[in-house]
Write a protein that holds these residues in place. Structure first.
Motif, short mmCIF file in Angstrom:
data_model
loop_
_atom_site.label_atom_id
_atom_site.label_comp_id
_atom_site.label_asym_id
_atom_site.label_seq_id
_atom_site.Cartn_x
_atom_site.Cartn_y
_atom_site.Cartn_z
N VAL A 44 -14.79 -3.63 12.66
CA VAL A 44 -14.53 -4.10 11.29
C VAL A 44 -14.66 -5.62 11.25
N ARG A 45 -14.10 -6.30 12.22
CA ARG A 45 -14.22 -7.76 12.31
C ARG A 45 -15.68 -8.17 12.37
N HIS A 46 -16.42 -7.53 13.25
CA HIS A 46 -17.84 -7.86 13.44
C HIS A 46 -18.67 -7.56 12.19
N TRP A 47 -18.49 -6.37 11.61
CA TRP A 47 -19.29 -5.97 10.46
C TRP A 47 -18.94 -6.76 9.20
N THR A 48 -17.71 -7.19 9.09
CA THR A 48 -17.34 -8.04 7.96
C THR A 48 -18.12 -9.35 8.02
N ALA A 49 -18.18 -9.95 9.18
CA ALA A 49 -18.95 -11.20 9.34
C ALA A 49 -20.44 -10.94 9.14
N THR A 50 -20.95 -9.84 9.65
CA THR A 50 -22.37 -9.51 9.50
C THR A 50 -22.74 -9.29 8.04
N ILE A 51 -21.92 -8.56 7.31
CA ILE A 51 -22.17 -8.31 5.89
C ILE A 51 -22.15 -9.63 5.12
N ALA A 52 -21.21 -10.50 5.45
CA ALA A 52 -21.15 -11.81 4.80
C ALA A 52 -22.42 -12.62 5.09
N HIS A 53 -22.93 -12.52 6.30
CA HIS A 53 -24.16 -13.24 6.65
C HIS A 53 -25.38 -12.68 5.92
N ILE A 54 -25.41 -11.38 5.73
CA ILE A 54 -26.52 -10.78 4.95
C ILE A 54 -26.47 -11.30 3.52
N GLN A 55 -25.28 -11.36 2.95
CA GLN A 55 -25.13 -11.90 1.60
C GLN A 55 -25.57 -13.37 1.56
N LEU A 56 -25.27 -14.10 2.60
CA LEU A 56 -25.69 -15.50 2.68
C LEU A 56 -27.21 -15.61 2.66
N ILE A 57 -27.89 -14.73 3.37
CA ILE A 57 -29.37 -14.73 3.37
C ILE A 57 -29.89 -14.46 1.96
N PHE A 58 -29.33 -13.44 1.29
CA PHE A 58 -29.72 -13.18 -0.11
C PHE A 58 -29.48 -14.42 -0.96
N GLY A 59 -28.33 -15.04 -0.77
CA GLY A 59 -27.98 -16.22 -1.56
C GLY A 59 -28.90 -17.40 -1.33
N ILE A 60 -29.26 -17.64 -0.08
CA ILE A 60 -30.16 -18.77 0.23
C ILE A 60 -31.54 -18.53 -0.38
N ILE A 61 -32.05 -17.33 -0.23
CA ILE A 61 -33.37 -17.02 -0.82
C ILE A 61 -33.30 -17.15 -2.34
N LEU A 62 -32.24 -16.62 -2.94
CA LEU A 62 -32.07 -16.72 -4.39
C LEU A 62 -31.96 -18.18 -4.83
N TYR A 63 -31.24 -18.97 -4.06
CA TYR A 63 -31.06 -20.39 -4.38
C TYR A 63 -32.41 -21.12 -4.39
N VAL A 64 -33.25 -20.83 -3.43
CA VAL A 64 -34.56 -21.47 -3.33
C VAL A 64 -35.47 -21.03 -4.47
N LYS A 65 -35.37 -19.78 -4.89
CA LYS A 65 -36.24 -19.21 -5.93
C LYS A 65 -35.72 -19.42 -7.35
N SER A 66 -34.47 -19.78 -7.51
CA SER A 66 -33.84 -19.83 -8.82
C SER A 66 -34.42 -20.92 -9.72
N PRO A 67 -34.86 -20.55 -10.92
CA PRO A 67 -35.32 -21.56 -11.87
C PRO A 67 -34.17 -22.46 -12.35
N VAL A 68 -32.97 -21.93 -12.39
CA VAL A 68 -31.80 -22.72 -12.79
C VAL A 68 -31.56 -23.83 -11.78
N VAL A 69 -31.61 -23.49 -10.51
CA VAL A 69 -31.38 -24.47 -9.45
C VAL A 69 -32.51 -25.51 -9.42
#
Length: 152
Positions: A44-69
């Motif tokens: 649970v400890r490991h997968w919680t961190a892994t899931i958070a990192h996957i969300q971070l990847i989505f967020g970084i890609i979205l940040y780079v592609k975002s017209p608002v940003v």
């Protein structure tokens, strides 16, 4: 692609929140009821961190592609006074990265602790702080800062 990323990032936040809450529940029970730190707790400890990192990847890609940003950074001197643009251009990203760092540090420290009680306590402290930061940084429909729907 931008719409798909927005949908994934918005939907995946629920998985991040659920995994973080589940990890906190297990850490709370383990710490206060003197349970042993099992393989399941470690997973649970490991997968919680892994899931958070996957969300971070989505967020970084979205940040780079975002017209608002893109608009925010292109017109920074004017847009820094707009709360919506400032939130998505800077605040959301900084707070979420801080939360991911807190989860990563908490996970790594908990893994290295010697006793079960210390492992649970470390997870409880670091993951709780990260959860508070995440709750502040999510653009909830009821947020006074900036709001978005629960699901995109």
């Amino acid at each position: 692609m931008y719409q798909t990323l927005t949908y994934l990032h918005s939907t995946f936040r629920w998985i991040v929140l659920l995994s973080l809450l589940y990890a906190l529940l297990r850490a709370f029970r383990g710490h206060f009821y003197h349970k042993s730190f099992s393989k399941t707790d470690d997973s649970v400890r490991h997968w919680t961190a892994t899931i958070a990192h996957i969300q971070l990847i989505f967020g970084i890609i979205l940040y780079v592609k975002s017209p608002v940003v893109k608009y925010f950074w292109k017109n920074f001197s004017e847009t820094r006074t707009s709360w919506d643009l400032l939130f998505f251009g800077l605040i959301h990203m900084l707070l979420m990265m801080t939360a991911i760092v807190l989860i990563t540090i908490g996970s790594a420290l908990a893994k290295r602790k010697n006793t079960d009680r210390e492992k649970f306590k470390t997870m409880l402290i670091w993951f709780s702080i990260a959860l508070v930061v995440i709750f502040i940084a999510i653009p909830w429909p009821f947020s006074p800062f900036v709001n978005r729907p629960y699901f995109r």
